[in-house]
Design a protein around this motif. Structure first.
Motif, PDB file in Angstrom:
ATOM      1  N   UNK A 189       0.811  -1.216   0.000  1.00  0.00           N
ATOM      2  CA  UNK A 189       0.000   0.000   0.000  1.00  0.00           C
ATOM      3  C   UNK A 189       0.849   1.271   0.000  1.00  0.00           C
ATOM      4  N   UNK A 190       2.034   1.204   0.550  1.00  0.00           N
ATOM      5  CA  UNK A 190       2.894   2.384   0.554  1.00  0.00           C
ATOM      6  C   UNK A 190       3.548   2.621  -0.793  1.00  0.00           C
ATOM      7  N   UNK A 191       3.465   1.639  -1.682  1.00  0.00           N
ATOM      8  CA  UNK A 191       4.059   1.796  -3.004  1.00  0.00           C
ATOM      9  C   UNK A 191       5.544   1.510  -2.990  1.00  0.00           C
ATOM     10  N   UNK A 192       6.109   1.442  -4.160  1.00  0.00           N
ATOM     11  CA  UNK A 192       7.534   1.177  -4.270  1.00  0.00           C
ATOM     12  C   UNK A 192       8.019   1.439  -5.673  1.00  0.00           C
ATOM     13  N   UNK A 193       9.292   1.608  -5.798  1.00  0.00           N
ATOM     14  CA  UNK A 193       9.899   1.893  -7.086  1.00  0.00           C
ATOM     15  C   UNK A 193      11.154   1.051  -7.247  1.00  0.00           C
ATOM     16  N   UNK A 194      11.763   1.159  -8.411  1.00  0.00           N
ATOM     17  CA  UNK A 194      13.022   0.483  -8.663  1.00  0.00           C
ATOM     18  C   UNK A 194      12.837  -0.865  -9.317  1.00  0.00           C
ATOM     19  N   UNK A 195      13.902  -1.465  -9.768  1.00  0.00           N
ATOM     20  CA  UNK A 195      13.829  -2.717 -10.527  1.00  0.00           C
ATOM     21  C   UNK A 195      13.392  -3.918  -9.704  1.00  0.00           C
ATOM     22  N   UNK A 196      13.469  -3.829  -8.381  1.00  0.00           N
ATOM     23  CA  UNK A 196      13.113  -4.979  -7.546  1.00  0.00           C
ATOM     24  C   UNK A 196      11.641  -4.980  -7.125  1.00  0.00           C
ATOM     25  N   UNK A 197      10.951  -3.874  -7.333  1.00  0.00           N
ATOM     26  CA  UNK A 197       9.570  -3.812  -6.839  1.00  0.00           C
ATOM     27  C   UNK A 197       8.639  -4.814  -7.536  1.00  0.00           C
ATOM     28  N   UNK A 198       8.714  -4.996  -8.868  1.00  0.00           N
ATOM     29  CA  UNK A 198       7.859  -6.018  -9.480  1.00  0.00           C
ATOM     30  C   UNK A 198       8.086  -7.405  -8.894  1.00  0.00           C
ATOM     31  N   UNK A 199       9.323  -7.709  -8.503  1.00  0.00           N
ATOM     32  CA  UNK A 199       9.591  -9.018  -7.902  1.00  0.00           C
ATOM     33  C   UNK A 199       8.908  -9.147  -6.540  1.00  0.00           C
ATOM     34  N   UNK A 200       8.825  -8.037  -5.808  1.00  0.00           N
ATOM     35  CA  UNK A 200       8.122  -8.066  -4.523  1.00  0.00           C
ATOM     36  C   UNK A 200       6.631  -8.326  -4.741  1.00  0.00           C
ATOM     37  N   UNK A 201       6.054  -7.681  -5.747  1.00  0.00           N
ATOM     38  CA  UNK A 201       4.636  -7.889  -6.047  1.00  0.00           C
ATOM     39  C   UNK A 201       4.404  -9.325  -6.510  1.00  0.00           C
ATOM     40  N   UNK A 202       5.310  -9.839  -7.347  1.00  0.00           N
ATOM     41  CA  UNK A 202       5.178 -11.226  -7.798  1.00  0.00           C
ATOM     42  C   UNK A 202       5.288 -12.194  -6.629  1.00  0.00           C
ATOM     43  N   UNK A 203       6.170 -11.875  -5.650  1.00  0.00           N
ATOM     44  CA  UNK A 203       6.257 -12.707  -4.455  1.00  0.00           C
ATOM     45  C   UNK A 203       4.972 -12.676  -3.656  1.00  0.00           C
ATOM     46  N   UNK A 204       4.337 -11.504  -3.582  1.00  0.00           N
ATOM     47  CA  UNK A 204       3.038 -11.412  -2.907  1.00  0.00           C
ATOM     48  C   UNK A 204       1.999 -12.266  -3.622  1.00  0.00           C
TER      49      UNK A 204
END
Length: 529
Positions: free
Chosen positions: A264-279
């Motif tokens: 919910x706080x959002x995120x940026x950078x090349x690693x953020x999509x991987x965090x969403x995919x992990x979720x």
């Protein structure tokens, strides 16, 4: 306790519901049975009869949860979405059951699941799915929700009708429309079973460069956050197969709830999509837990949330795996047409660089779905494709074989493929072949995979009994009792509950008496029922 016990009487007869019932051409008794079947899909035992339906027609209003089951039963029968607000029962909040929140925190609970649109953001959907599990003062089971076929039908509006968010019609969610996704001139795996389906073309990469929000720089997602989520995925996947969903539901939901705050706080950078995919993978596991507990309505919603997160995280393989899981769930519940459409969609959307083990998983699911529709040649061809892909897969010694119904997050190995080959053989009427495949699955299955072993042993026992091989069936059930004593699984409990009914004709046999005595099932109860 009957959910309708605290109903509210309206002096005005419900002509709207009477008209809908007349359109279905159901008797009141048949209507009550349909609602009971829906309750069983959601893990709720309902015992309504024609007198209950008669009270509703006179103006009685059941609880909002039951209204959700009524709406879904009518939707299936009439072939169009029927919402709670179209039942003539007010706004669905009657009977003293208004919209509730989790401990005053404003988190959507039962009302969200049953009658309103799913939250538009996947993070909010996860919050709704986990709030009841991890909220104070203790971890409670979540409220029941009906399994909705309209969520799988691409031609129908979303759960809330035309007002549903546009996201609900994305390919990740509307997974029952495989033909619309195939390239022109390509017939798909189901029609050319010996070939690999042409995948969807990869989308252009998204721009994840840092940006400012409200004058403040957006927080960059760090690699250690992604690594932590991946370790959680691995751990919970292993625990689900070893000990069952009941042992990990609360801790898994707590992990997801913490991740929701980060999303919910959002995120940026090349690693953020991987965090969403992990979720997305963790949401997938939560869905598996709910399905294991026989809460299929909630499992379906968690799977759909996982699909949306996978799409948001640029993980097309994750989207394909979720579609495959939805296909397996639909097959288990007897919705064979939807199961086949979802399995075809899963194969059609798999990316070209998908891992061989993932492709084997997708082909095996397609084989099961095709066998369920009586497509013998195609099912066997898809099964051969799964075997071919698995042979290309490198051995993974860090994760064991996944659950018997084959919904892996990490690896897909021989034990799961043999299990699904058994499902294919059984659906095609080859019981001997199904028995051989299940026994092969158990040989490959590690001893520590207690839940997976227990479910396979129960299925093997029932197949053997159907062939008249009573002593072999009892021996398989003996092993099932050993493994099921070590797990908490709704599917295992249901398999155990089936034993007395299946063994009733053989209650005088020595092996049956010994088995039931060990299981703690009184022999008098078996013979009297």
């Amino acid at each position: 306790m009957q959910p309708d016990a605290r109903h509210r009487r309206d002096p005005t007869p419900n002509s709207t519901l009477r008209g809908l019932l007349a359109e279905t051409q159901w008797t009141q008794e048949a209507f009550a049975r349909a609602i009971a079947r829906l309750g069983a899909e959601a893990g709720v035992r309902l015992s309504y009869d024609r007198t209950s339906v008669a009270r509703w027609l006179r103006g009685s209003r059941p609880s909002p949860r039951v209204q959700g089951f009524i709406a879904e039963a009518l939707s299936r029968r009439l072939g169009r979405p029927v919402t709670v607000t179209q039942l003539g029962m007010g706004d669905g909040r009657s009977g003293g059951h208004g919209p509730r929140t989790a401990e005053g925190r404003g988190e959507p609970t039962e009302w969200t699941y049953i009658s309103s649109a799913r939250p538009s953001r996947p993070a909010d959907q996860l919050a709704a799915l986990t709030a009841a599990v991890v909220g104070p003062p203790r971890a409670d089971p979540p409220p029941a929700a009906p399994y909705q076929l309209t969520l799988l039908d691409p031609s129908a509006p979303g759960p809330a009708g035309p007002a549903a968010p546009a996201k609900g019609n994305s390919p990740a969610v509307r997974a029952g429309s495989p033909r619309a996704e195939r390239q022109p001139g390509h017939e798909g795996v189901g029609d050319v079973p010996t070939e690999t389906p042409e995948p969807l073309r990869p989308r252009p990469p998204r721009d994840h460069s840092p940006s400012s929000r409200g004058g403040r720089p957006a927080r960059r997602t760090a690699p250690d956050e992604v690594a932590s989520v991946r370790e959680h995925v691995r751990f919970f996947s292993q625990q689900a197969d070893r000990h069952g969903g009941g042992h990990i539901r609360t801790t898994l939901a707590a992990s997801l709830a913490a991740l929701v705050r980060r999303l919910r706080t959002g995120g940026e950078g090349p690693h953020h999509p991987q965090l969403v995919a992990g979720a997305a993978r963790l949401s997938y596991l939560l869905a598996r837990v709910y399905a294991d507990e026989q809460r299929h309505g909630l499992a379906q919603r968690a799977f759909l949330t996982a699909a949306e997160l996978a799409e948001e995280g640029d993980d097309p393989e994750g989207v394909a795996l979720v579609r495959r899981a939805l296909s397996s769930q639909a097959h288990q519940l007897g919705h064979r047409r939807q199961s086949l459409a979802l399995a075809e969609a899963a194969c059609a959307s798999a990316p070209a660089d998908a891992a061989p083990s993932a492709r084997a998983f997708l082909f095996a699911g397609l084989a099961v779905a095709q066998a369920g529709q009586g497509q013998r040649l195609r099912a066997l061809a898809a099964l051969r494709s799964a075997e071919h892909e698995l042979a290309r897969s490198p051995a993974d010694l860090t994760t064991g074989p996944e659950c018997p119904d084959g919904e892996p997050v990490g690896a897909y190995q021989d034990a799961a493929l043999h299990y699904q080959a058994g499902q294919v053989r059984a659906a095609l009427g080859d019981r001997d072949g199904a028995v051989r495949e299940l026994r092969s699955s158990l040989r490959f299955r590690p001893e520590g995979e207690c839940r997976s072993r227990a479910l396979s042993e129960a299925e093997l026992a029932e197949l053997l009994l159907a062939q008249g091989r009573l002593e072999e069936a009892c021996a398989a059930w003996e092993l099932f009792l050993e493994d099921s004593a070590l797990i908490r699984s709704g599917r295992a409990r249901r398999a155990r509950d089936r034993m007395p009914r299946l063994l009733r004709p053989y209650a005088q046999e020595h092996c049956v008496q010994g088995l039931l005595t060990r299981a703690g099932m009184p022999l008098g109860r078996v013979t009297a029922e």
